[in-house]
Motif scaffolding. Structure first.
Motif, mmCIF file in Angstrom:
data_model
loop_
_atom_site.group_PDB
_atom_site.id
_atom_site.type_symbol
_atom_site.label_atom_id
_atom_site.label_comp_id
_atom_site.label_asym_id
_atom_site.label_seq_id
_atom_site.Cartn_x
_atom_site.Cartn_y
_atom_site.Cartn_z
ATOM 1 N N THR A 99 0.823 -1.218 0.000
ATOM 2 C CA THR A 99 0.000 0.000 0.000
ATOM 3 C C THR A 99 0.850 1.258 0.000
ATOM 4 N N THR A 100 1.868 1.275 0.865
ATOM 5 C CA THR A 100 2.654 2.506 1.031
ATOM 6 C C THR A 100 3.998 2.463 0.322
ATOM 7 N N ASP A 101 4.432 1.262 -0.133
ATOM 8 C CA ASP A 101 5.756 1.048 -0.739
ATOM 9 C C ASP A 101 6.899 1.255 0.235
ATOM 10 N N GLU A 102 6.586 1.451 1.511
ATOM 11 C CA GLU A 102 7.654 1.592 2.495
ATOM 12 C C GLU A 102 8.118 0.206 2.942
ATOM 13 N N LEU A 103 9.440 0.099 3.196
ATOM 14 C CA LEU A 103 10.001 -1.167 3.644
ATOM 15 C C LEU A 103 9.661 -1.412 5.106
ATOM 16 N N GLU A 104 9.147 -2.603 5.405
ATOM 17 C CA GLU A 104 8.812 -2.975 6.760
ATOM 18 C C GLU A 104 9.729 -4.104 7.208
ATOM 19 N N GLY A 105 10.142 -4.065 8.478
ATOM 20 C CA GLY A 105 11.060 -5.055 9.001
ATOM 21 C C GLY A 105 10.339 -6.244 9.620
ATOM 22 N N TYR A 106 10.968 -7.446 9.503
ATOM 23 C CA TYR A 106 10.368 -8.681 10.011
ATOM 24 C C TYR A 106 11.423 -9.511 10.750
ATOM 25 N N ILE A 107 10.985 -10.225 11.826
ATOM 26 C CA ILE A 107 11.770 -11.286 12.442
ATOM 27 C C ILE A 107 11.432 -12.571 11.694
ATOM 28 N N ALA A 108 12.446 -13.234 11.166
ATOM 29 C CA ALA A 108 12.202 -14.438 10.361
ATOM 30 C C ALA A 108 11.962 -15.648 11.266
ATOM 31 N N THR A 109 10.896 -16.401 10.969
ATOM 32 C CA THR A 109 10.646 -17.695 11.625
ATOM 33 C C THR A 109 10.951 -18.792 10.622
ATOM 34 N N SER A 110 10.974 -20.046 11.107
ATOM 35 C CA SER A 110 11.424 -21.149 10.234
ATOM 36 C C SER A 110 10.551 -21.311 9.011
#
Length: 892
Positions: A99-110
Motif C-alpha cells: 500500500t505505502t511502498d515503504e520497507l517494513e522489518g520482520y523477524i524471520a521464523t522457520s
C-alpha cells in the motif's frame, strides 16, 4: 524481584533463507550466562537435556505460530510485572508494504516467506505485544540483519518509542542499522560476541553491569566492523548483572572537601562528580553522529560541570585530544586564537599555526583542522556561550565567531565542538540561521536531576571520602531541593558548608548544622551576609560597586555575570579607601569563594563564582533592583569605549550627540559605575562636542558680522546716492562717494575679513587633504614607523632597548596608530598647535620617547617630502614638529 529471560536462536529455515548454525550457539551462550545470574530463562526452540535442564535445539524449527504463542505466554504470564530480557538471534528481512511502498522489518521464523512476510513476525506487531505487557523493565537484544528497523524505520519509530515510553525502564540494543546485514565471527555473531564480552566481570562497575554499560561497550567494540549498533530507551538505567564483590574494606578517611561550592566541577574534580551518567552517555553517542553539540540548560542546571567533569574526562580516556576550554568574553575571536595557540604550543606546532593564521579570515577553521597535531579526534569546548550576547558588543565579531563554529559542522572532520549556554538566551540565537538549525537538530538539554541522581550527587562524594550523612539529613536536603528550581549551585554550596562544619570524630555531615545554616536556600545568603557585615562601611561600599561591576544589567531582571580585569574593580574603591585596602577586600571575597580569579594573557581577571550569588544573596539582589536604567546606560558606555579602543581611539567612534546628551545628563550619578577608560572616553566625547559647538558658534558670529558689515555698507551707499539725488548740482564730483572715509573704512574691514575667511577656508581645505592622505596611508605609514623604530633599536647602544617580540611590536604599532589618529583629528578640527596634546599618553609608552621622536623626524625629513605636496606637507609638518618637541621635552 525475580528476573526472566526469553532467549531465541533459530538455525533452521525454509528456502530460500539459509541455515544459521551460529544463531543457536549465540542464543545458548546468552541463556547460560543469564542463568548463572539467577534469570529464569525460556529457550526457543528448545530441547530437554535433563530433568531440569534445557538447551537451544539447533535442529528444531520455530514456526511463526509457535513464536507468537510463546511470546504472548512469556509477556502476559511468566514475566508479568517482572524484570525481563529478550534476546533474538536469527534472520531478519524487509518487505515493501504494497500500500505505502515503504520497507517494513520482520523477524524471520522457520516457516516464513521473505518475499511477502507470511508467517514472519512484523517488528510493529512485536512492538504492539511489548507495549501491551506489564513488565517492570525490559532489555531487548536483537542480533539479526536489518535489526535497526525496529528503531530507525519511520513507520515503526513511533511504535517503538510508544512501547518504550509505556515502560518505566526500557532499553533496545540492535546489532545493525535498518539497511545493514548482521555479520558473523569465528564462534558467534559479531554483535553477540560483543554482548558476551560486555557482560564479563572485568567490565562491571562496583560489581554491576547496567544497560548503559553494555551499550557503551558493544558500541565501542563494533566500531569499524561494518555494522553500527542502534539503540533506543526510556526511563532509568537497568541493572542487568551483578557480580559478587569483595567485602568493602574499612573506608579510608580523606579530609579534602569533595564538594565545589559555587564553582563548576572540572577535570581535576571529576572524581567527585556524580549523577549525570545518562546525560554524559548521550553526549558521547551524539558525538558519533555530529561534530557540533549545544548543551542548553537553565542557570544552575550544572551544564558546565557535565561537560568539564563528565564528558571531557571520558573523551580523553577514549583517546580524544582536548583543546583548552574557552569562554567567548569581550573578544571571542581573540579568545579562540589564544585557545588554538595554547594547543599548538603544547604540541610543539606553533609555527604551523602562525603560517595558516591568515587563511582563517577567508577559509574559516578548515586550514586549522587540516593541520591539527596528532591523529585522534579533537574537542573544542565553548563554555558560557551566552557571553557572545552579553559581553561581545561588536556584532561583526559575534557573527564571524558563530560562522567559524557552525562551518565546522558542515562536513565531517577531526574537530568537534560542544557549547554550553543558558536556555534564556535561545532567542538570541534565532537571528543566526546556521546556529539555530544546529540547535534544533542536535541540542542536548541539561534537565533537572531525578531523585536517584540527586542522591548520588549528594551522598557518593562524602562516601568516597569515608563520610556519611546523619539519619534524616538526606531526606531534608531532597525536600529543600524540590522546592528550589535549578538549585545545584546552592546545593553544592550548602554541602560545602556542611563539610566545613562536619563531625570529624563520627565522620558525618550533621542534621543540626544543616538546619543552623538555613538549608539549601539559606546557606549562601547567611554566609555572604556574615562576610559582608564584618567589613567597614567604606569596604562594604567597595563590595557593592565591585559586585555590580561584575553584572551585566539586562532587561527586566535578566542579568548575567561579566568578568572584569582586576584593575577595573580596584579603581572603584571609595575616596576614603586606599588601593591596598581595596586589594585586601577583593582578595578576601576570592578566598571566601564568592568571587573567582584567574589570569588571561598576563592580566588578572575576576568573576562572580556563580550567577546564583546574584539571586540568593538578598543584599546583592536588592542592589541589582536599584538604578537599573542607570547601570544599563553604563554598560552601553563601556561597550562603546571598548569599540573606541579597538579602533585605536578613532574620534569617529566617540559618542554621538543623542547618546552623549543622555550620558551628560546623568554623568554625576553614572561616573562611579564606569572604568577609567570609559570615563576618559566620555571626556573625549564631551570635549569634542564642545569644540564642535564652539567652532559652529564662532562661524555663526563671523557670518553675522559679515552680514552686518555688508548691511552698513549698503546703507551708507544708499544715503550718499539719496543726498546726491537731492543736490541737483551737476558739477558735484562722482568720486566723492568712493572717497568717503567711513565707506573706505567699511570696505577695508570687509576686504580684511574676506581675506581672513579665505585663508581660513584654504587652510581647512589643505588640512582636509592632509587628513585624507593620512587615512589612506595610515596602515603603511604605521608599519614603516615600526620598522624604522626596530632598526633604530638594533643600531643604537644609547637607546633604551626593548624585546622585539611580535606582541611588543604590535603594541608599538598601536602607539603609532593612535598618534596618527591624533594628527588626523587635529587637522580636521583646526586644533591650535599650542593646545595640550590629547593623544592617550596615560598609557605607558612601549618604547623610549627618543625612539618615537626620532621616527617622526625621519618621517618629516626623509620620507614624507617625497610623498605629499608642499602645502599639505606644511600642514603635517606643524603637527610633527609639535609631536617631536612633546616627546623630547614634555615627557621628561
Amino acid at each position: 524481584m525475580a528476573k526472566y529471560a526469553l532467549v531465541i536462536g533459530i538455525t533452521q529455515y525454509d528456502q530460500p533463507l539459509r541455515p544459521l548454525p551460529k544463531a543457536a550457539a549465540d542464543a545458548e551462550a546468552i541463556a547460560q550466562l543469564l542463568e548463572t545470574h539467577h534469570y529464569q530463562v525460556t529457550r526457543l526452540p528448545r530441547k530437554r537435556i535433563s530433568e531440569n535442564q534445557w538447551a537451544i535445539d539447533p535442529t528444531q524449527r520455530l514456526t511463526g505460530r509457535d513464536f507468537n504463542t510463546e511470546l504472548k505466554t512469556f509477556l502476559r504470564d511468566r514475566a508479568a510485572n517482572q524484570e525481563a530480557v529478550i534476546f533474538f538471534g536469527g534472520h531478519g528481512f524487509r518487505v515493501a508494504n504494497p500500500t505505502t511502498d515503504e520497507l517494513e522489518g520482520y523477524i524471520a521464523t522457520s516457516d516464513c516467506s521473505n518475499s511477502n512476510g507470511r508467517n514472519a513476525i512484523k517488528f510493529s506487531d512485536f512492538n504492539t505485544l511489548i507495549g501491551g505487557s506489564t513488565l517492570s523493565s525490559l532489555v531487548m537484544l536483537f542480533d539479526c540483519c536489518y535489526a535497526g528497523a525496529i528503531a530507525e524505520q519511520h513507520n515503526l519509530l513511533h511504535g517503538t518509542q510508544t512501547t518504550i515510553s509505556a515502560k518505566r525502564n526500557s532499553c533496545l540494543i540492535a546489532a545493525c542499522r535498518d539497511f545493514e546485514p548482521a555479520r558473523e565471527g569465528k564462534e558467534h555473531g559479531l554483535f553477540t560476541a560483543a554482548v558476551l564480552r560486555g557482560l564479563t566481570p572485568e567490565h562491571a562497575n562496583n560489581g554491576e553491569i547496567t544497560s548503559n554499560d553494555l551499550l557503551s561497550f558493544v558500541t565501542r567494540e563494533l566500531q569499524n566492523s561494518g555494522q553500527e549498533v542502534i539503540h533506543a530507551g526510556m526511563g532509568q538505567v537497568i541493572s542487568l548483572i551483578r557480580y559478587a564483590t569483595a567485602p568493602t574494606p574499612h573506608p579510608v578517611i580523606n579530609e579534602s572537601c569533595p564538594y565545589q561550592g559555587l564553582n563548576p566541577f572540572n577535570e581535576a574534580t571529576a572524581g567527585f562528580f556524580f549523577g549525570r551518567d545518562r546525560l554524559i552517555q548521550r553526549l558521547q553517542e551524539k558525538l558519533d553522529q555530529t561534530n557540533f553539540i549545544p548543551v542548553i540548560g537553565a542557570s544552575g542546571s550544572g551544564k558546565s560541570s557535565v561537560v568539564l567533569a563528565g564528558l571531557i574526562p571520558r573523551l580523553r580516556q577514549s583517546g580524544w585530544q582536548i583543546l583548552g576550554v574557552m569562554q567567548p568574553g569581550i573578544e571571542p575571536i581573540a579568545k579562540l586564537k589564544v585557545t588554538l595557540e595554547q594547543f599548538f604550543r603544547e604540541q610543539g606546532q606553533l609555527p604551523t599555526l602562525y603560517e595558516i593564521y591568515p587563511q582563517i579570515d577567508t577559509a574559516g577553521l578548515q586550514p586549522v583542522i587540516e593541520h591539527l597535531p596528532g591523529i585522534g579526534k579533537v574537542l573544542l569546548t565553548v563554555d558560557q556561550f551566552e557571553e557572545l550576547f552579553t559581553l561581545c558588543a561588536n556584532e561583526r565579531d559575534r557573527h564571524r565567531f558563530i560562522t567559524l563554529l557552525t562551518q565546522v559542522a558542515e562536513q565531517p572532520s577531526r574537530l568537534s565542538i560542544v557549547t554550553t549556554m543558558r536556555a534564556d538566551f535561545l532567542e538570541h540565537c534565532l537571528s543566526y540561521r546556521a546556529l539555530a538549525q544546529l540547535i534544533q537538530d542536535w541540542k542536548e538539554l541539561a534537565l533537572p536531576l531525578d531523585e536517584q541522581e540527586l542522591v548520588d550527587a549528594i551522598v557518593k562524594p562524602a562516601e568516597q571520602q569515608g563520610y556519611h550523612l546523619e539519619n534524616g539529613l538526606l531526606d531534608l536536603i531532597l525536600e529543600n531541593v524540590r522546592e528550589e528550581k535549578n538549585s545545584l549551585p546552592l546545593l553544592q554550596f550548602a554541602l560545602t558548608e556542611l563539610w566545613q562544619h562536619r563531625n570529624q570524630q563520627a565522620h558525618a555531615l550533621t542534621l543540626s548544622c544543616y538546619r543552623d545554616m538555613g538549608g539549601v536556600k539559606g546557606a549562601l545568603n547567611r554566609y555572604a551576609n556574615q562576610l559582608y557585615e564584618s567589613l567597614s562601611q567604606s569596604e562594604q561600599e567597595f563590595v557593592k560597586r565591585a559586585c555590580l561591576k561584575l553584572v551585566r544589567t539586562g532587561q527586566e531582571e535578566k542579568d548575567t555575570r561579566q568578568r572584569q580585569p582586576k584593575h577595573n574593580l580596584l579603581v572603584l574603591a571609595p575616596d576614603n579607601q586606599t588601593p591596598e585596602g581595596a586589594q585586601i577586600v577583593l582578595d578576601t571575597l576570592i578566598s571566601r569563594r564568592l568571587l573567582v580569579s584567574d589570569e588571561q594573557q598576563g592580566e588578572a581577571w575576576v568573576d562572580l563564582a556563580h550567577e546564583a550569588l546574584m539571586e540568593s544573596w538578598q543584599v546583592f539582589r536588592d542592589w541589582r533592583k536599584k538604578d537599573r536604567e542607570l547601570r544599563r546606560l553604563g554598560d552601553r558606555v563601556e561597550d562603546a569605549a571598548r569599540d573606541w579602543i579597538d579602533h585605536h581611539q578613532d574620534s569617529t567612534f566617540l559618542m554621538s550627540d543623542g547618546f552623549l546628551s543622555q550620558v551628560t545628563q546623568r554623568w554625576q550619578e553614572l561616573k562611579s559605575y564606569l572604568s577609567p577608560t570609559a570615563q576618559e572616553f566620555y571626556q573625549r566625547s564631551y570635549d569634542r562636542e564642545r569644540e564642535r559647538i564652539s567652532y559652529s558658534t564662532d562661524m555663526q558670529r563671523l557670518k553675522e558680522r559679515l552680514q552686518n558689515l555688508q548691511t552698513q555698507l549698503s546703507i551708507k551707499i544708499q544715503e550718499r546716492l539719496e543726498n546726491r539725488s537731492i543736490d541737483n548740482s551737476p558739477d558735484r564730483p562722482t568720486t566723492e562717494i568712493s572717497q568717503d572715509s567711513e565707506l573706505l573704512k567699511l570696505q577695508a574691514e570687509i576686504r580684511n575679513f574676506l581675506n581672513l575667511a579665505q585663508r581660513f577656508e584654504d587652510r581647512m581645505q589643505l588640512a582636509q587633504i592632509a587628513a585624507d592622505w593620512l587615512v589612506s596611508n595610515q596602515e603603511s605609514l604605521a608599519q614603516l614607523m615600526v620598522e624604522y623604530s626596530i632598526s633604530m633599536i638594533s643600531k643604537s647602544e644609547n637607546l633604551n632597548c626593548y624585546s622585539q617580540t611580535p606582541e611588543e611590536m604590535q603594541k608599538v604599532y598601536g602607539d603609532y596608530n593612535r598618534y596618527i589618529d591624533w594628527l588626523r583629528d587635529s587637522l580636521l578640527r583646526g586644533q591650535p598647535i599650542d593646545e595640550r596634546l590629547e593623544i592617550p599618553l596615560k598609557y605607558p609608552l612601549t618604547l623610549s620617547r627618543e625612539v618615537y621622536a626620532a621616527t617622526f623626524e625621519f618621517i618629516k625629513q626623509e620620507w614624507m617630502p617625497n610623498q605629499v605636496s608642499d602645502d599639505v606637507f606644511d600642514e603635517l609638518k606643524r603637527y610633527l614638529d609639535y609631536l617631536i618637541n612633546y616627546f623630547l621635552y614634555f615627557l621628561s
